[in-house]
Design a protein around this motif. Structure first.
Motif, PDB file in Angstrom:
ATOM      1  N   ALA A 193      98.141  64.374  59.646  1.00  0.00           N
ATOM      2  CA  ALA A 193      96.730  64.129  59.976  1.00  0.00           C
ATOM      3  C   ALA A 193      96.431  62.641  60.105  1.00  0.00           C
ATOM      4  N   LYS A 194      97.200  61.810  59.422  1.00  0.00           N
ATOM      5  CA  LYS A 194      97.020  60.360  59.488  1.00  0.00           C
ATOM      6  C   LYS A 194      97.887  59.717  60.567  1.00  0.00           C
ATOM      7  N   GLY A 195      98.555  60.556  61.345  1.00  0.00           N
ATOM      8  CA  GLY A 195      99.385  60.028  62.419  1.00  0.00           C
ATOM      9  C   GLY A 195     100.749  59.545  61.958  1.00  0.00           C
ATOM     10  N   ARG A 196     101.155  59.931  60.763  1.00  0.00           N
ATOM     11  CA  ARG A 196     102.444  59.506  60.232  1.00  0.00           C
ATOM     12  C   ARG A 196     103.446  60.655  60.313  1.00  0.00           C
ATOM     13  N   SER A 197     104.732  60.323  60.288  1.00  0.00           N
ATOM     14  CA  SER A 197     105.771  61.339  60.194  1.00  0.00           C
ATOM     15  C   SER A 197     105.926  61.766  58.741  1.00  0.00           C
ATOM     16  N   PRO A 198     106.186  63.052  58.495  1.00  0.00           N
ATOM     17  CA  PRO A 198     106.500  63.474  57.126  1.00  0.00           C
ATOM     18  C   PRO A 198     107.709  62.767  56.534  1.00  0.00           C
ATOM     19  N   LEU A 199     108.550  62.175  57.406  1.00  0.00           N
ATOM     20  CA  LEU A 199     109.742  61.463  56.930  1.00  0.00           C
ATOM     21  C   LEU A 199     109.491  59.972  56.698  1.00  0.00           C
ATOM     22  N   ASP A 200     108.279  59.509  56.937  1.00  0.00           N
ATOM     23  CA  ASP A 200     107.983  58.109  56.643  1.00  0.00           C
ATOM     24  C   ASP A 200     108.175  57.856  55.153  1.00  0.00           C
ATOM     25  N   GLY A 201     108.938  56.830  54.829  1.00  0.00           N
ATOM     26  CA  GLY A 201     109.214  56.509  53.431  1.00  0.00           C
ATOM     27  C   GLY A 201     110.396  57.247  52.844  1.00  0.00           C
ATOM     28  N   VAL A 202     110.959  58.207  53.581  1.00  0.00           N
ATOM     29  CA  VAL A 202     112.122  58.963  53.111  1.00  0.00           C
ATOM     30  C   VAL A 202     113.392  58.266  53.611  1.00  0.00           C
ATOM     31  N   THR A 203     114.335  58.059  52.721  1.00  0.00           N
ATOM     32  CA  THR A 203     115.585  57.398  53.099  1.00  0.00           C
ATOM     33  C   THR A 203     116.413  58.294  54.015  1.00  0.00           C
ATOM     34  N   ILE A 204     116.835  57.728  55.138  1.00  0.00           N
ATOM     35  CA  ILE A 204     117.728  58.426  56.070  1.00  0.00           C
ATOM     36  C   ILE A 204     118.976  57.568  56.227  1.00  0.00           C
ATOM     37  N   ASP A 205     120.143  58.154  56.006  1.00  0.00           N
ATOM     38  CA  ASP A 205     121.384  57.413  56.159  1.00  0.00           C
ATOM     39  C   ASP A 205     122.471  58.318  56.708  1.00  0.00           C
ATOM     40  N   GLN A 206     123.686  57.803  56.740  1.00  0.00           N
ATOM     41  CA  GLN A 206     124.798  58.530  57.337  1.00  0.00           C
ATOM     42  C   GLN A 206     125.356  59.569  56.371  1.00  0.00           C
ATOM     43  N   ALA A 207     125.633  60.744  56.898  1.00  0.00           N
ATOM     44  CA  ALA A 207     126.386  61.777  56.197  1.00  0.00           C
ATOM     45  C   ALA A 207     127.752  61.890  56.871  1.00  0.00           C
ATOM     46  N   PRO A 208     128.713  62.525  56.215  1.00  0.00           N
ATOM     47  CA  PRO A 208     130.050  62.641  56.835  1.00  0.00           C
ATOM     48  C   PRO A 208     129.999  63.368  58.171  1.00  0.00           C
ATOM     49  N   GLY A 260     129.557  62.086  61.300  1.00  0.00           N
ATOM     50  CA  GLY A 260     128.648  61.604  62.334  1.00  0.00           C
ATOM     51  C   GLY A 260     127.251  62.174  62.250  1.00  0.00           C
ATOM     52  N   ARG A 261     126.889  62.720  61.118  1.00  0.00           N
ATOM     53  CA  ARG A 261     125.562  63.303  60.931  1.00  0.00           C
ATOM     54  C   ARG A 261     124.650  62.288  60.240  1.00  0.00           C
ATOM     55  N   LEU A 262     123.357  62.570  60.294  1.00  0.00           N
ATOM     56  CA  LEU A 262     122.381  61.871  59.478  1.00  0.00           C
ATOM     57  C   LEU A 262     121.867  62.819  58.410  1.00  0.00           C
ATOM     58  N   ARG A 263     121.428  62.241  57.312  1.00  0.00           N
ATOM     59  CA  ARG A 263     120.832  63.047  56.251  1.00  0.00           C
ATOM     60  C   ARG A 263     119.575  62.347  55.742  1.00  0.00           C
ATOM     61  N   ALA A 264     118.617  63.158  55.321  1.00  0.00           N
ATOM     62  CA  ALA A 264     117.385  62.658  54.721  1.00  0.00           C
ATOM     63  C   ALA A 264     117.407  63.014  53.240  1.00  0.00           C
ATOM     64  N   HIS A 265     117.157  62.010  52.397  1.00  0.00           N
ATOM     65  CA  HIS A 265     117.151  62.216  50.950  1.00  0.00           C
ATOM     66  C   HIS A 265     115.757  62.684  50.538  1.00  0.00           C
ATOM     67  N   THR A 266     115.578  63.991  50.486  1.00  0.00           N
ATOM     68  CA  THR A 266     114.241  64.569  50.366  1.00  0.00           C
ATOM     69  C   THR A 266     113.860  64.992  48.948  1.00  0.00           C
ATOM     70  N   PHE A 267     114.768  64.815  48.000  1.00  0.00           N
ATOM     71  CA  PHE A 267     114.436  65.099  46.601  1.00  0.00           C
ATOM     72  C   PHE A 267     115.206  64.138  45.712  1.00  0.00           C
ATOM     73  N   PRO A 268     114.527  63.497  44.731  1.00  0.00           N
ATOM     74  CA  PRO A 268     113.091  63.568  44.432  1.00  0.00           C
ATOM     75  C   PRO A 268     112.319  62.569  45.282  1.00  0.00           C
ATOM     76  N   LEU A 269     111.025  62.859  45.513  1.00  0.00           N
ATOM     77  CA  LEU A 269     110.182  61.960  46.283  1.00  0.00           C
ATOM     78  C   LEU A 269     108.990  61.427  45.498  1.00  0.00           C
ATOM     79  N   ASN A 270     108.862  61.844  44.251  1.00  0.00           N
ATOM     80  CA  ASN A 270     107.755  61.323  43.438  1.00  0.00           C
ATOM     81  C   ASN A 270     108.180  61.268  41.976  1.00  0.00           C
ATOM     82  N   GLY A 271     107.356  60.617  41.175  1.00  0.00           N
ATOM     83  CA  GLY A 271     107.699  60.425  39.775  1.00  0.00           C
ATOM     84  C   GLY A 271     107.806  61.712  38.992  1.00  0.00           C
ATOM     85  N   THR A 272     106.976  62.703  39.310  1.00  0.00           N
ATOM     86  CA  THR A 272     107.030  63.983  38.592  1.00  0.00           C
ATOM     87  C   THR A 272     108.375  64.653  38.797  1.00  0.00           C
TER      88      THR A 272
END
Length: 618
Positions: free
Chosen positions: A123-138, A140-152
């Motif tokens: 709704a704010k015009g941002r991607s849900p992946l903004d702020g999520v680390t994306i790096d290389q996986a074995p 030639g793939r990419l991976r998103a580190h989606t857990f954990p994303l908050n202090g709780t």
């Protein structure tokens, strides 16, 4: 990946599971009374009206609507857990009711929160992946580190992490720009979807309905499995904010109701959680090969002809989560006695939660025949398996599956009044029954392959890929020292596992319960060769072109995990958690699971403190 298609090239599929989770064979709707057909038609009409309401809602309004659903789920959480516990033959508050808290309201609240955050970002015009680390996986793939994303998440599940791997070729820009799926075009209706609900875990039907709405912009007709009829009043109150404006309808019924709905001309899509046999019955009709026992006569011949011609009886797209035979790969290392005992309890948990009636359950333990501690681990496994609390083996036709295992394995080791067994796989040329049949009951197989280190791991991965039915989930247990020694070879082996969900030093139940991970079989399945299903669910970040999700947990619980942290071994997962509440030997699992759910509901710190104190007594 898109839940209805994949750009990943198809890989050779393993034979679909034949476990009769539900009666197979397409059932004619002709026996359905006229008044029931009329009621179903009216429900679909109301949903068609609801499609206009849904596409008129802004993303902000949809996010607020999720908040209302969250409040409704919180209000019925206790009743939900109690009703689910009773439906499985246990008393409310039973020590095993932990499973009903975690697999019910806890999982749904987590999904609602994560979906709401995704919508707020969009709704704010941002991607849900903004702020999520994306790096290389074995590979030639990419991976998103989606857990954990908050202090709780970091605090309550310290030491646990989760990644979503994209299909080869997906770039970081593509992953970010495509995140949101149908919410990127919220005014385009997906029509009316039919959800054929699972009968074993109570969060599944609700989560599947939410995925229809938010991943596909489809309003949803949920037909509950008859095993969950007692939960319908709870579901109706929990989903009241979606039912009132015509976005969801819930109906009961058996096979005839399902047949009527799957052939209904105003249904745009079908989603099912169940078995491959039931999937085949829906898509192709009754077939001589569709289930144990099969069918005969003209109906079966017609279904086989339809499959051969590539002309399914089902005329709309279908997605599915169908289970399979999940491996538990135990990588040999120098384990302490405490390590052996803990991981034996871990394996017993993977098989015995919900009396084994889980597509998520581990079914085949793969051990090294050359591991010096093999016999010690097996003894600990037999002890943990037999010592776990007894419970009803409640799912329909479980007695048949237990009898089939007893017939196939006369030397099986039985316990708990002959309601659970450990069987040894013979190592013949073809797969054993326990490798090819999803028993959906407390039957645990043990197979041995040779080697240690990388030799063993590569052989175990090859065995799982080639011989075990399905591609849904794989579990790997490995101590930090051994993983460090394997280095890149371990990462490569994980990439070689052809499974949609992989858990390292945890159980794939963690993937299932974690909203920002995906749940589903490995890409490449088709209606003609469905394996563990088509598409994914959960996926609260609404990511596209997903290949798999990979979770990690700590090899040792607190306080023994402190040593790994202090030694700073590469890839070791430190944690402040004791025995997790979902372990079958947790003495306080029910209290902790209920307390964690209540904390999600009300956020009250004093209650959380009491819950954490109970967790330390597990």
């Amino acid at each position: 990946m898109s839940p209805t298609s994949s750009t990943t090239p198809a890989t050779p599929r393993k034979t679909p599971a034949k476990s009769p989770k539900a009666p197979a064979g397409r059932v004619s709707e002709a026996g359905l009374p006229a008044e029931e057909r009329a009621a179903l038609d009216e429900a679909i009409t109301r949903l068609e009206e609801g499609t206009r309401v849904w596409v008129a809602l802004t993303l902000d309004q949809r996010a607020r609507l999720l908040g209302r659903v969250r409040d409704a789920v919180g209000a019925v959480a206790q009743e939900w857990a109690d009703a689910a516990t009773i439906s499985k033959g246990l008393e409310p508050g039973h020590p095993l009711s932990a499973e009903e808290w975690l697999g019910g309201p806890y999982a749904v609240i987590g999904l609602l929160d994560a979906l709401r955050e995704t919508l707020e970002a969009l709704a704010k015009g941002r991607s849900p992946l903004d702020g999520v680390t994306i790096d290389q996986a074995p590979g030639g793939r990419l991976r998103a580190h989606t857990f954990p994303l908050n202090g709780t998440e970091k605090f309550l599940l310290s030491g646990f992490t989760g990644e979503v791997w994209f299909e080869p070729g997906v770039t970081a820009d593509q992953a970010r720009h495509q995140a949101g799926l149908a919410q990127l075009a919220p005014t385009e209706s997906g029509g009316v979807g039919l959800v054929l609900g699972a009968g074993n875990v109570t969060s599944i039907p609700v989560a599947d309905v939410l995925y229809e709405l938010f991943a596909h912009n489809r309003v949803a007709l949920l037909k509950v499995n008859p095993t969950q009829d007692a939960l319908v009043p709870v579901f109706e109150r929990a989903l009241a904010p979606l039912i009132e404006p015509g976005l969801v309808r819930i109906v009961r019924g058996g096979a005839a109701t399902g047949a009527y709905l799957t052939s209904h001309p105003r249904i745009a899509h079908v989603h099912i959680t169940g078995s491959a046999a039931t999937f085949d019955a829906i898509v192709w009709g009754a077939s001589t090969g569709s289930a144990a026992g099969g069918s005969s006569g003209a109906e079966g011949a017609d279904a086989d002809a339809a499959r051969a011609a590539g002309e399914p009886q089902l005329k709309v797209p279908i997605t599915a989560e169908l289970g399979g035979v999940s491996p538990i790969i135990v990588v040999p290392g120098a384990w302490s006695a405490a390590d052996i005992e803990y991981q034996a309890q871990h394996v017993a948990t993977m098989r015995l939660v919900n009396a084994g009636h889980n597509c998520i359950a581990g079914q085949v333990v793969i051990l090294s025949s050359d591991w010096p501690q093999r016999a010690e681990f097996l003894q600990a496994l037999h002890t943990a398996y037999a010592a776990a609390l007894e419970r009803p083996v409640w799912y329909p036709r479980s007695d048949e599956r237990l009898e089939a295992a007893a017939s196939a394995y006369p030397d099986a080791v039985w316990s708990a009044d002959r309601t659970r067994a450990i069987v040894e796989v013979g190592g013949g040329e073809g797969p054993d029954p326990v490798e090819s049949i999803e028993y959906f009951a407390p039957i645990l197989g043990v197979v041995e392959v040779g080697g240690t280190g990388q030799e063993f791991l590569d052989a175990a991965v090859a065995h799982a890929n080639a011989r075990l039915t399905g591609t849904l989930g794989a579990n790997v247990l490995i101590d930090p020292v051994t993983e460090q020694a394997l280095g890149d070879g371990f990462a490569r082996a994980i990439a070689d596992l052809r499974y949609g969900d992989i858990a390292i030093n945890t159980w794939t139940a963690f993937n299932f319960l974690t909203a920002r991970l995906t749940w589903g079989g490995y890409p490449g399945a088709t209606p003609a060769d469905v394996s563990s299903g088509i598409g994914v669910v959960h996926n609260a970040l609404l990511l596209d072109r997903v290949e798999r999700s990979v979770a990690r947990g700590p090899f040792r619980p607190f306080p023994r995990s402190v040593g790994d942290t202090l030694r700073r071994r590469r890839l070791a997962q430190g944690t402040i958690l004791p025995t997790p509440p979902w372990f079958v030997n947790s003495r306080t699992g029910a209290e902790v699971s209920a307390g964690l759910t209540r904390y999600l509901v009300d956020g009250k710190v004093p209650g959380l403190v009491r819950t954490l104190a109970k967790a330390m007594q597990a």
